[in-house]
Scaffold this active site. Structure first.
Site, PDB file in Angstrom:
ATOM      1  N   LYS A   1      -5.293 -13.676  -3.741  1.00 24.94           N
ATOM      2  CA  LYS A   1      -5.820 -14.192  -2.496  1.00 24.94           C
ATOM      3  C   LYS A   1      -7.335 -13.962  -2.466  1.00 24.94           C
ATOM      4  O   LYS A   1      -7.825 -13.088  -3.203  1.00 24.94           O
ATOM      5  CB  LYS A   1      -5.135 -13.533  -1.302  1.00 24.94           C
TER       6      LYS A   1
ATOM      7  N   LYS B   1      -8.978  -1.847  10.619  1.00 25.52           N
ATOM      8  CA  LYS B   1      -9.725  -0.869   9.838  1.00 25.52           C
ATOM      9  C   LYS B   1     -10.238   0.243  10.750  1.00 25.52           C
ATOM     10  O   LYS B   1     -10.339   0.075  11.959  1.00 25.52           O
ATOM     11  CB  LYS B   1     -10.901  -1.554   9.121  1.00 25.52           C
TER      12      LYS B   1
ATOM     13  N   ASP C   1       0.645 -11.829  -3.766  1.00 25.31           N
ATOM     14  CA  ASP C   1       0.438 -11.031  -2.564  1.00 25.31           C
ATOM     15  C   ASP C   1       0.965  -9.647  -2.913  1.00 25.31           C
ATOM     16  O   ASP C   1       2.183  -9.452  -3.009  1.00 25.31           O
ATOM     17  CB  ASP C   1       1.185 -11.617  -1.368  1.00 25.31           C
ATOM     18  N   HIS C   2       0.070  -8.694  -3.156  1.00 20.23           N
ATOM     19  CA  HIS C   2       0.529  -7.413  -3.712  1.00 20.23           C
ATOM     20  C   HIS C   2       1.478  -6.676  -2.771  1.00 20.23           C
ATOM     21  O   HIS C   2       2.237  -5.813  -3.210  1.00 20.23           O
ATOM     22  CB  HIS C   2      -0.674  -6.527  -4.088  1.00 20.23           C
TER      23      HIS C   2
ATOM     24  N   GLY D   1     -12.299 -12.316 -15.687  1.00 16.72           N
ATOM     25  CA  GLY D   1     -12.714 -11.106 -14.988  1.00 16.72           C
ATOM     26  C   GLY D   1     -12.113  -9.913 -15.701  1.00 16.72           C
ATOM     27  O   GLY D   1     -11.682  -8.941 -15.084  1.00 16.72           O
TER      28      GLY D   1
ATOM     29  N   HIS E   1      -0.394 -10.931   4.168  1.00 12.44           N
ATOM     30  CA  HIS E   1       0.442  -9.727   4.141  1.00 12.44           C
ATOM     31  C   HIS E   1       1.372  -9.614   5.356  1.00 12.44           C
ATOM     32  O   HIS E   1       2.578  -9.381   5.219  1.00 12.44           O
ATOM     33  CB  HIS E   1      -0.428  -8.475   4.073  1.00 12.44           C
TER      34      HIS E   1
END
Length: 514
Positions: A159, A352, A188-189, A19, A251
């Site tokens: 993820k 959200k 996992d940022h 990618g 997260h």
């Protein structure tokens, strides 16, 4: 923490990005590599090979890298000669990543880079591709001999890692045929964010906090990860995942582990991982439909106003199926059933189209006896430790003091630390890429964490699937459904909404907002 004072730990490497011209590579990976390069944190003997389906020459690929850095890097290009030295390390190979044909060409390019730059076979494979291809690509890397090297080999994956426990286990079994657990770096940022990493320092480097970090002094813990954006262009993925799988399983639970873990015996990845896993093993699981309905709330956003603009409901977003019961909001009451945390509720929420973008951890300490000091309404504000992860990074400690000039009136005041006010702090991907290249697994997710997180989440998902009527709704631009507030009211608590204005904290939900 990133530092340039560790030259002996730098390793020459070839990084292969599957990618290689995709959105993640452009927005995060190229800028992170450039910042690490400019900061002197990369060995000068490195190369990057981008892999994609489209046909491109190396020069075309390097132009994509330049556009990415110009648009997304925290460091501007100041020296064209230095930029050329960086860009010439980037190469491109076109192939269909799901078929064996073409991997021989990729191996030849990697080996050529190693010969030309004197790289001793250290290879980092980064899968910035759809999760459905993780297993297949890892198998092909092994079958086509790309994992057979005299140096180290490491696999970095994003993820989601599966969509439930069984799919995650099958994927892990497939990847483990090509890579050992210590060679698998599950990103996992959130774990790369400065203030998330700071949680363990705040706890374990300060007697002040560690002595109070238990159920004798802490009333409750609140973890919030709210977004103002909607589903945007992720409908095809998000409507299958929902907020539970997209945010809570990884997260939110990672932040909970960082807050609740015991002090590790040593500051190494294995000891820290062991303590995090103990938290998940102690996490009370909600299994029955009644337990889920009493402790977990799911919601979906309706139309409303966000940042002064009218926004549509979730069901009218592009790509969302009509009548979808997918959740865009999750709130819950969790318990860690061990000696330290027995009886302390951990409140979590994520959603959200909420009023404000904010990721934070709020530690609320127990109240003093109310008959000791009297305000007019006998309503002393709580002591709070607020760890703000984003959009600004910082720390705030709220406590009570006498109001200047007042008649023994007590008011809440705050001491603040702003982590990113004085200097430009590294992005999460900079920290995580650097750790992967150094072989540091501390802030990556181990399979034990992944499996236990799915075992906690799966019963909740199954309960919701049995009861579509459990879905609640909330207006866009609000803080979520009223049912989420009720969970806290049952325990005599309320949500604290903390955010920063410059160097001054404002905590809503306590007396400071008045």
């Amino acid at each position: 923490m990133l530092t340039s004072a560790r030259p002996s730990e730098k390793h020459p490497f070839v990084m292969v990005i599957f990618g290689g011209a995709g959105d993640l590579a452009r927005r995060k990976l190229f800028p992170a590599l450039y910042s690490l390069y400019r900061s002197g944190l990369l060995d000068r003997r490195f190369a990057v090979v981008g892999v994609g389906r489209s046909e491109r020459e190396d020069e075309q690929y390097r132009q994509i890298v330049r556009e990415s850095v110009d648009s997304h890097s925290r460091m501007d290009v100041e020296n064209e000669e230095d930029w050329s030295s960086f860009a010439e390390r980037f190469h491109y190979v076109s192939l269909d990543v799901g078929t064996a044909q073409g991997y021989g060409k990729l191996r030849e390019r990697v080996e050529r880079c190693e010969r030309e730059r004197g790289i001793p076979g250290n290879r980092l494979f980064y899968l910035a591709i759809g999760p459905e291809l993780f297993g297949r690509v890892s198998s092909l890397l092994n079958e086509e001999h790309l994992t057979r090297t005299e140096g180290w080999k490491r696999l970095v994956i994003e993820k989601p890692f599966g969509h439930d426990y069984e799919s995650a286990r099958e994927l892990n079994d497939q990847i483990r045929q090509s890579f050992q657990e210590e060679e698998i770096y599950r990103i996992d940022h959130y774990l790369g964010k400065e203030m998330v990493q700071n949680i363990e320092v705040i706890r374990f480097a300060n007697t002040l906090f560690e002595a109070l970090w238990n159920n004798r002094y802490i009333s409750n813990v609140q973890i919030t990860a709210s977004e103002t954006v909607g589903v945007e262009d992720r409908a095809s993925y998000y409507d299958r995942a929902g907020a539970l799988r997209d945010m809570v399983q990884n997260h939110i639970l990672q932040m909970l582990m960082m807050v609740a873990m015991e002090p590790p015996s040593r500051l190494n990845p294995e000891a820290i991982r062991d303590e995090k896993v103990k938290v998940l093993r102690s996490l009370r699981r909600w299994k029955s439909d009644d337990e889920v309905s009493q402790n977990i709330v799911r919601g979906q956003y309706l139309a409303g106003r966000v940042d002064g603009e009218e926004v549509p409901p979730y069901r009218e977003e592009e790509g969302v199926p009509a009548g979808s019961v997918n959740e865009t909001y999750v709130a819950g009451r969790l318990f860690v059933d061990n000696f330290r945390w027995s009886g302390v509720p951990f409140y979590i929420r994520t959603g959200k189209r909420m009023r404000q973008k904010s990721t934070e951890v709020v530690i609320q300490f127990k109240d003093v006896p109310q008959n000791l000091y009297f305000n007019k309404n006998n309503d002393l504000g709580p002591n709070l430790l607020v760890i703000t992860v984003s959009p600004e990074e910082g720390l705030s400690l709220q406590f009570n003091a006498k109001k200047p000039g007042g008649d023994n009136e007590v008011i809440p005041i705050a001491m603040d630390f702003c982590n990113n006010c004085a200097e430009d702090t590294p992005e999460a991907y900079e920290s995580l890429l650097h750790d992967a290249l150094e072989g540091d697994l501390t802030f990556f997710t181990h399979w034990d964490e992944v499996s236990l997180a799915w075992k906690f989440v799966d019963p909740i998902r199954e309960a919701w699937d049995r009861d579509p009527e459990s879905l609640t709704f909330y207006e866009s631009g609000s803080w979520g459904p009223a049912e989420a507030d009720q969970i806290l009211k049952e325990e005599g608590h309320r949500w604290h909404r903390a955010y920063r204005h410059g160097t001054k904290s404002i905590v809503q939900g306590s007396r400071i907002e008045k």
